[in-house]
Design a protein around this motif. Structure first.
Motif, PDB file in Angstrom:
ATOM      1  N   ASN A  17       0.829  -1.208   0.000  1.00 39.39           N
ATOM      2  CA  ASN A  17       0.000   0.000   0.000  1.00 39.39           C
ATOM      3  C   ASN A  17       0.865   1.261   0.000  1.00 39.39           C
ATOM      4  O   ASN A  17       0.583   2.210  -0.714  1.00 39.39           O
ATOM      5  N   SER A  19       3.939   1.554  -1.140  1.00 43.52           N
ATOM      6  CA  SER A  19       4.614   1.710  -2.429  1.00 43.52           C
ATOM      7  C   SER A  19       3.646   2.233  -3.483  1.00 43.52           C
ATOM      8  O   SER A  19       4.013   3.032  -4.346  1.00 43.52           O
ATOM      9  N   MET A  20       2.389   1.808  -3.423  1.00 41.68           N
ATOM     10  CA  MET A  20       1.399   2.300  -4.392  1.00 41.68           C
ATOM     11  C   MET A  20       1.089   3.771  -4.150  1.00 41.68           C
ATOM     12  O   MET A  20       0.868   4.528  -5.094  1.00 41.68           O
ATOM     13  N   LYS A  23       3.619   5.994  -5.845  1.00 41.88           N
ATOM     14  CA  LYS A  23       3.584   5.994  -7.308  1.00 41.88           C
ATOM     15  C   LYS A  23       2.424   6.806  -7.881  1.00 41.88           C
ATOM     16  O   LYS A  23       2.428   7.153  -9.053  1.00 41.88           O
ATOM     17  N   ARG A  24       1.421   7.093  -7.064  1.00 45.69           N
ATOM     18  CA  ARG A  24       0.230   7.763  -7.612  1.00 45.69           C
ATOM     19  C   ARG A  24       0.521   9.203  -7.996  1.00 45.69           C
ATOM     20  O   ARG A  24       1.396   9.860  -7.456  1.00 45.69           O
TER      21      ARG A  24
END
Length: 60
Positions: A17, A19-20, A23-24
């Motif tokens: 979560n 890491s995501m 990236k957003r």
């Protein structure tokens, strides 16, 4: 016994979560709501006769 596996799963899930989230793309207000649409207004031009008629009605 089952506690270790679920704890590892929770840690992996949390790392994924995070890491995501990194990236957003950040969204601006315009991306969410769209750009402003300016409404064009058309006002009828009054003649001197129209203005005189309106004034007469106002004073009656």
């Amino acid at each position: 016994m089952g506690g270790e596996g679920s704890m590892m799963h929770a840690i992996k899930s949390m790392k994924l979560n995070r890491s995501m989230l990194k990236k957003r793309k950040l969204k601006s207000k315009d991306n969410i709501y769209g750009t402003k649409n300016v409404t064009e207004l058309y006002f009828k031009k009054s003649t001197q006769r129209d203005i005189a008629r309106i004034r007469k009605k106002m004073f009656i």
